[in-house]
Design a protein around this motif. Structure first.
Motif, short mmCIF file in Angstrom:
data_model
loop_
_atom_site.label_atom_id
_atom_site.label_comp_id
_atom_site.label_asym_id
_atom_site.label_seq_id
_atom_site.Cartn_x
_atom_site.Cartn_y
_atom_site.Cartn_z
N PHE A 141 -16.67 12.51 -37.84
CA PHE A 141 -15.46 11.76 -37.52
C PHE A 141 -14.28 12.23 -38.37
N ALA A 142 -14.52 12.46 -39.65
CA ALA A 142 -13.44 12.89 -40.53
C ALA A 142 -12.90 14.25 -40.12
N SER A 143 -13.78 15.16 -39.72
CA SER A 143 -13.30 16.49 -39.34
C SER A 143 -12.51 16.45 -38.04
N MET A 144 -12.93 15.61 -37.09
CA MET A 144 -12.17 15.49 -35.84
C MET A 144 -10.79 14.88 -36.11
N LEU A 145 -10.76 13.84 -36.94
CA LEU A 145 -9.47 13.22 -37.28
C LEU A 145 -8.62 14.15 -38.12
N PHE A 146 -9.24 14.97 -38.96
CA PHE A 146 -8.52 15.95 -39.77
C PHE A 146 -7.80 16.96 -38.87
N ILE A 147 -8.50 17.46 -37.87
CA ILE A 147 -7.89 18.41 -36.93
C ILE A 147 -6.76 17.76 -36.16
N GLU A 148 -6.97 16.53 -35.71
CA GLU A 148 -5.92 15.81 -34.97
C GLU A 148 -4.71 15.54 -35.87
N THR A 149 -4.95 15.25 -37.13
CA THR A 149 -3.85 15.00 -38.06
C THR A 149 -3.07 16.28 -38.33
N ILE A 150 -3.75 17.40 -38.42
CA ILE A 150 -3.04 18.68 -38.60
C ILE A 150 -2.09 18.91 -37.42
N ARG A 151 -2.58 18.67 -36.21
CA ARG A 151 -1.74 18.83 -35.02
C ARG A 151 -0.56 17.87 -35.05
N SER A 152 -0.81 16.64 -35.47
CA SER A 152 0.24 15.63 -35.52
C SER A 152 1.28 15.96 -36.59
N VAL A 153 0.83 16.38 -37.75
CA VAL A 153 1.77 16.73 -38.84
C VAL A 153 2.59 17.94 -38.44
N TYR A 154 1.96 18.90 -37.78
CA TYR A 154 2.68 20.10 -37.34
C TYR A 154 3.76 19.77 -36.31
N SER A 155 3.45 18.85 -35.39
CA SER A 155 4.43 18.51 -34.36
C SER A 155 5.50 17.55 -34.85
N GLY A 194 1.59 11.18 -42.50
CA GLY A 194 0.72 12.22 -41.96
C GLY A 194 0.14 13.11 -43.04
N VAL A 195 0.96 13.44 -44.03
CA VAL A 195 0.48 14.27 -45.14
C VAL A 195 -0.55 13.51 -45.97
N ALA A 196 -0.32 12.21 -46.20
CA ALA A 196 -1.29 11.40 -46.94
C ALA A 196 -2.59 11.28 -46.14
N SER A 197 -2.48 11.11 -44.85
CA SER A 197 -3.66 11.05 -44.00
C SER A 197 -4.41 12.38 -44.02
N LEU A 198 -3.68 13.47 -43.97
CA LEU A 198 -4.27 14.80 -44.01
C LEU A 198 -5.04 15.01 -45.32
N ALA A 199 -4.44 14.62 -46.43
CA ALA A 199 -5.10 14.77 -47.73
C ALA A 199 -6.36 13.91 -47.82
N SER A 200 -6.28 12.70 -47.29
CA SER A 200 -7.42 11.79 -47.33
C SER A 200 -8.59 12.32 -46.49
N PHE A 201 -8.29 12.80 -45.28
CA PHE A 201 -9.34 13.37 -44.43
C PHE A 201 -9.92 14.65 -45.04
N LEU A 202 -9.05 15.46 -45.65
CA LEU A 202 -9.52 16.69 -46.29
C LEU A 202 -10.49 16.36 -47.42
N PHE A 203 -10.16 15.37 -48.24
CA PHE A 203 -11.04 14.99 -49.34
C PHE A 203 -12.37 14.45 -48.80
#
Length: 126
Positions: free
Chosen positions: A11-25, A32-41
């Motif tokens: 679940f974390a890796s799927m949300l991590f990929i979706e967050t990368i797409r969201s932060v990029y767009s 988004g950056v905080a969410s990205l860091a949390s999923f990455l950890f």
């Protein structure tokens, strides 16, 4: 418990990929950056746990090398003694391993829920 780590990692890796797409767009909003860091950890902790488990660093109580060596030499009494010692040590080892896994699952769940919260905040605000 290792299965729980795998499910959370999925679940974390799927949300991590979706967050990368969201932060990029959305050009990198703070949530988004905080969410990205949390999923990455969360993903890093999960991968480290599975990697450590795969390499038998989490001790099982048995000395497999000595058992195989005794078996290959035909010393079956030695194999039985090593098995008995392993059974005695395995309870302590299993409780220690479960403690390690529980702590890592706790951190993964905390990071996963924090990332989801930041992701939702980013969706609502952004």
């Amino acid at each position: 418990m290792v299965q729980s780590v795998g499910i959370m990692l999925a679940f974390a890796s799927m949300l991590f990929i979706e967050t990368i797409r969201s932060v990029y767009s959305n050009s990198g909003d703070a949530a988004g950056v905080a969410s990205l860091a949390s999923f990455l950890f969360c993903c890093v902790v999960g991968v480290m746990t599975i990697w450590q488990w795969r390499n038998w660093e989490l001790y099982s109580g048995y000395d497999y090398d000595k058992m195989a060596e005794s078996f290959n030499k035909g010393e079956f009494v030695g194999v039985q003694l090593l098995l008995l010692r392993g059974v005695i040590k395995s309870r302590k080892a299993a409780s220690g391993n479960n403690f390690v896994l529980r702590e890592r699952i706790k951190y993964m769940a905390l990071c996963l829920f924090t990332g989801i919260a930041f992701m939702l905040v980013g969706m609502v605000i952004g």
